[in-house]
Design a protein around this motif. Structure first.
Motif, PDB file in Angstrom:
ATOM      1  N   SER A 343       0.471  -1.564   0.258  1.00  0.00           N
ATOM      2  CA  SER A 343       0.432  -0.332   0.074  1.00  0.00           C
ATOM      3  C   SER A 343       0.781   1.296  -0.718  1.00  0.00           C
ATOM      4  O   SER A 343       2.485   1.438   0.930  1.00  0.00           O
ATOM      5  N   PRO A 344       0.418   2.135  -1.268  1.00  0.00           N
ATOM      6  CA  PRO A 344       1.186   3.643  -0.787  1.00  0.00           C
ATOM      7  C   PRO A 344       1.377   4.180   0.484  1.00  0.00           C
ATOM      8  O   PRO A 344       1.997   5.494   0.851  1.00  0.00           O
ATOM      9  N   THR A 345       0.136   3.723   1.586  1.00  0.00           N
ATOM     10  CA  THR A 345       0.039   4.216   2.845  1.00  0.00           C
ATOM     11  C   THR A 345       0.792   4.134   3.776  1.00  0.00           C
ATOM     12  O   THR A 345       1.043   4.360   5.271  1.00  0.00           O
ATOM     13  N   PHE A 346       2.235   3.242   2.918  1.00  0.00           N
ATOM     14  CA  PHE A 346       3.285   2.425   4.101  1.00  0.00           C
ATOM     15  C   PHE A 346       3.625   4.262   5.106  1.00  0.00           C
ATOM     16  O   PHE A 346       4.772   3.781   5.872  1.00  0.00           O
ATOM     17  N   ALA A 347       4.504   4.930   4.489  1.00  0.00           N
ATOM     18  CA  ALA A 347       4.861   5.766   4.784  1.00  0.00           C
ATOM     19  C   ALA A 347       4.582   6.887   5.698  1.00  0.00           C
ATOM     20  O   ALA A 347       5.065   7.219   6.635  1.00  0.00           O
ATOM     21  N   LEU A 348       2.833   6.132   6.145  1.00  0.00           N
ATOM     22  CA  LEU A 348       1.779   7.277   7.206  1.00  0.00           C
ATOM     23  C   LEU A 348       2.522   6.329   7.976  1.00  0.00           C
ATOM     24  O   LEU A 348       2.415   6.178   9.447  1.00  0.00           O
ATOM     25  N   LEU A 349       1.925   4.952   7.619  1.00  0.00           N
ATOM     26  CA  LEU A 349       2.228   3.914   9.322  1.00  0.00           C
ATOM     27  C   LEU A 349       3.158   4.803  10.619  1.00  0.00           C
ATOM     28  O   LEU A 349       2.341   4.119  10.954  1.00  0.00           O
ATOM     29  N   PRO A 350       4.301   4.366  10.285  1.00  0.00           N
ATOM     30  CA  PRO A 350       5.318   4.801  11.612  1.00  0.00           C
ATOM     31  C   PRO A 350       4.783   5.921  12.429  1.00  0.00           C
ATOM     32  O   PRO A 350       4.418   6.356  13.212  1.00  0.00           O
ATOM     33  N   TYR A 351       4.004   6.978  11.692  1.00  0.00           N
ATOM     34  CA  TYR A 351       3.046   8.258  12.184  1.00  0.00           C
ATOM     35  C   TYR A 351       1.626   7.506  12.732  1.00  0.00           C
ATOM     36  O   TYR A 351       1.433   8.269  14.330  1.00  0.00           O
ATOM     37  N   ALA A 352       1.353   6.518  12.481  1.00  0.00           N
ATOM     38  CA  ALA A 352      -0.049   6.248  12.778  1.00  0.00           C
ATOM     39  C   ALA A 352       0.529   5.624  14.193  1.00  0.00           C
ATOM     40  O   ALA A 352      -0.508   5.899  14.891  1.00  0.00           O
ATOM     41  N   LEU A 353       1.462   4.873  14.116  1.00  0.00           N
ATOM     42  CA  LEU A 353       1.741   4.046  14.309  1.00  0.00           C
ATOM     43  C   LEU A 353       1.708   4.570  16.550  1.00  0.00           C
ATOM     44  O   LEU A 353       1.418   4.096  17.688  1.00  0.00           O
ATOM     45  N   LEU A 354       2.184   6.126  16.163  1.00  0.00           N
ATOM     46  CA  LEU A 354       3.066   6.941  16.965  1.00  0.00           C
ATOM     47  C   LEU A 354       1.761   7.411  17.709  1.00  0.00           C
ATOM     48  O   LEU A 354       1.412   7.834  18.766  1.00  0.00           O
ATOM     49  N   THR A 355       0.568   7.638  16.680  1.00  0.00           N
ATOM     50  CA  THR A 355      -0.648   8.522  17.438  1.00  0.00           C
ATOM     51  C   THR A 355      -1.207   7.931  17.800  1.00  0.00           C
ATOM     52  O   THR A 355      -2.226   8.469  19.113  1.00  0.00           O
TER      53      THR A 355
END
Length: 550
Positions: A343-355
């Motif tokens: 998924s192209p949203t993988f770059a979002l995942l670390p920030y989503a995990l932090l949130t």
């Protein structure tokens, strides 16, 4: 080493150095040292090795609950059983049923410390090494080595696991292995590792909204046919893994034994002085005077869900929006997705995990100060992928959050006799990653916040060292610690949401306000911004079969 053509020695020397540091920290004090009758976490973990070794498996969650009854999921119990069996083979007196309670012989302590050390080497070290290889494959050797040091020398995790005494590195290692495999589109294997993380400690639920939303978003991105297949595989694998983990208790009556222990809603809103919203605001609002336990559970659930909802919506809507734009432009035909399938949203995942994890830490029910280790993992991953010492936003926030997180556990570490280790590891880590708190180069807000936070930390430590708290306010210094730390954690949570929006916008997953006429301009801008995101955010290599090319 680089200048002397000895680059091949950097990684093994780093591993050996970190291992030596962890073992050295273990030579100091620990939770409950010589503190009968209940002692502390060291005795709790030892006791679990005792009961899992000697009792039938169906009694693990029911035996003598007032004395450190087992309250972690079954993978922890299985881990305890393995360690207990090996230890009993060496010296049966260490884990003799009931008669070994409170044992603190030198040899038993060495063995218990070695179980943490071995668990680190078997789970956390490989997960970190795999992360550096997959996420930073095309970065410089120096960046990779600094990333290794950043993750392996993280003071908070070493102080709690090797000092205070716990096995958090196993849970965090399983979560990191999950991310390592999601990065190369091995989603089924990644889901197994995440279930193992949940099965080791229930606090891994802090990550569940982000992991689940990413995988659900990927199913949407793949389209009806491929997405449905992936969803079925993930659902089957997750359910099967949970069934295997809980298999000994899969009867209508027995299943409640571990469940009631794993989710103890009868304990209260928080324990001790933890730097979250409830404890910080309780200084003024006194929540437990105004609301009953049931109301507090519901309120905390609502606030927690509201706190992680931006991450959930960003991952799901981002995947859907990017897929729709690709199909509209002809990039996806017949609802099929070309390789690669990440998924192209993988770059979002670390920030989503932090949130997500910070939302649970700040707002959820029954939080311990040690739970800050969960948001520390994604924060440190983001930090390790940033330019070392470059003064970038991710770098500055990541270091500040790490340092304040260690400070937030100072009252606990002080009680454990870990004062020297606390100072030494904090200084060592900051020095190893090249951080100078008084030479910040980024924007005014983070610079002012960092200087204010460090000034408050130094002032509180100095005051505590020379002045005793008033008799009327014996918890004055811990409360001040909570107020300083909770403010930084809250602002870091807001920053993680902001960065998630920025990364999602750059990837093209957020709607444009310019309108259709500016669509081409927005697309070109997104490409430029996406290139910037690649340089600043944690993400896997963009080359190789099955890797994320977005």
């Amino acid at each position: 080493m680089h200048r002397n053509a000895m680059r091949g020695w950097v990684v093994p020397v780093t591993m050996l150095g970190v291992a030596w540091v962890k073992w050295t920290v273990g030579l100091g004090g620990y939770s409950g040292y010589q503190s009968p009758p209940m002692y502390g976490d060291f005795e709790a973990q030892r006791h679990w090795l005792e009961i899992t070794t000697h009792l039938p498996i169906r009694q693990w969650y029911t035996y003598d609950l007032p004395y450190w009854g087992l309250d972690y999921p079954p993978v922890t119990a299985y881990h305890s059983w393995i360690c207990g069996m090996i230890g009993s083979w060496i010296d049966p007196s260490w884990f003799a049923l009931d008669s070994s309670r409170g044992i603190e012989t030198p040899n038993s302590k060495v063995y218990m410390r070695s179980t943490v050390f071995a668990s680190d080497l078997l789970v956390y070290f490989p997960a970190v090494f795999l992360f550096v290889r997959r996420f930073l494959q095309h970065r410089s050797g120096r960046t990779k080595h600094v990333a290794l040091l950043t993750l392996l020398l993280q003071p908070a995790l070493i102080l709690i696991d090797s000092g205070h005494f716990q096995y958090n590195s196993v849970m965090l290692g399983f979560t990191l292995l999950c991310l390592d495999y999601l990065a190369i589109s091995s989603d089924v294997i990644g889901s197994v590792f995440f279930v193992l993380s949940l099965g080791f400690k229930q606090m891994a639920l802090y990550y569940a909204p982000a992991i689940g939303s990413y995988l659900f978003g990927k199913c949407i991105f793949l389209g009806p046919q491929d997405g449905r297949k992936l969803f079925v595989r993930l659902a089957f694998t997750t359910l099967l893994t949970f069934v295997l983990i809980f298999l000994p208790w899969l009867t209508p009556t027995a299943i409640m034994d571990p469940i009631s222990r794993i989710f103890p809603f009868n304990r209260g809103l928080f324990e001790d002085k933890v730097a979250n919203f409830w404890c910080a605001s309780d200084v003024v609002l006194k929540w437990r005077r105004w609301l009953g336990p049931a109301s507090l559970v519901r309120l905390s659930a609502v606030l927690t869900a509201a706190g992680f909802s931006p991450a959930v919506m960003g991952l799901i809507y981002g995947a859907w929006s990017i897929a729709q734009k690709a199909r509209d432009s002809g990039g996806l035909k017949d609802n099929k997705t070309p390789a690669p399938t990440s998924s192209p949203t993988f770059a979002l995942l670390p920030y989503a995990l932090l949130t997500s994890s910070l939302s649970f830490f700040l707002f959820s029910f029954q939080v311990h100060e040690k739970s800050i280790l969960l948001p520390l993992l994604p924060a440190t991953l983001i930090l390790s992928g940033a330019e070392s010492g470059g003064g970038g936003e991710d770098w500055e926030w990541g270091v500040l959050f790490n340092n304040v997180a260690v400070f937030s556990m100072w009252p606990l570490l002080k009680k454990d006799g870990q004062a020297i280790q606390y100072v030494a590891l904090t200084v060592l880590w900051n020095r190893a990653i090249g951080y100078n708190p008084f030479a910040l180069k980024s924007g005014l807000i983070i610079k002012a916040l960092s200087l204010a936070a460090y000034t408050g930390i130094f002032a509180l430590h100095a005051t505590e060292a020379i002045i005793k708290p008033p008799t009327r306010y014996p918890d004055l210094f811990p409360v001040l610690n909570v107020l300083i730390s909770a403010l930084v954690f809250f602002l870091t949570w807001l920053w993680s949401i902001k960065r998630g929006v920025e990364v999602g916008w750059a990837l093209g997953g957020l709607p444009s306000t310019k309108g259709a006429k500016d669509g081409e301009k927005t697309e070109q801008t997104g490409k430029v911004e996406s290139s910037s995101v690649r340089k600043r955010s944690v993400r896997p290599s963009s080359s190789g079969r099955g890797r994320d090319n977005t």
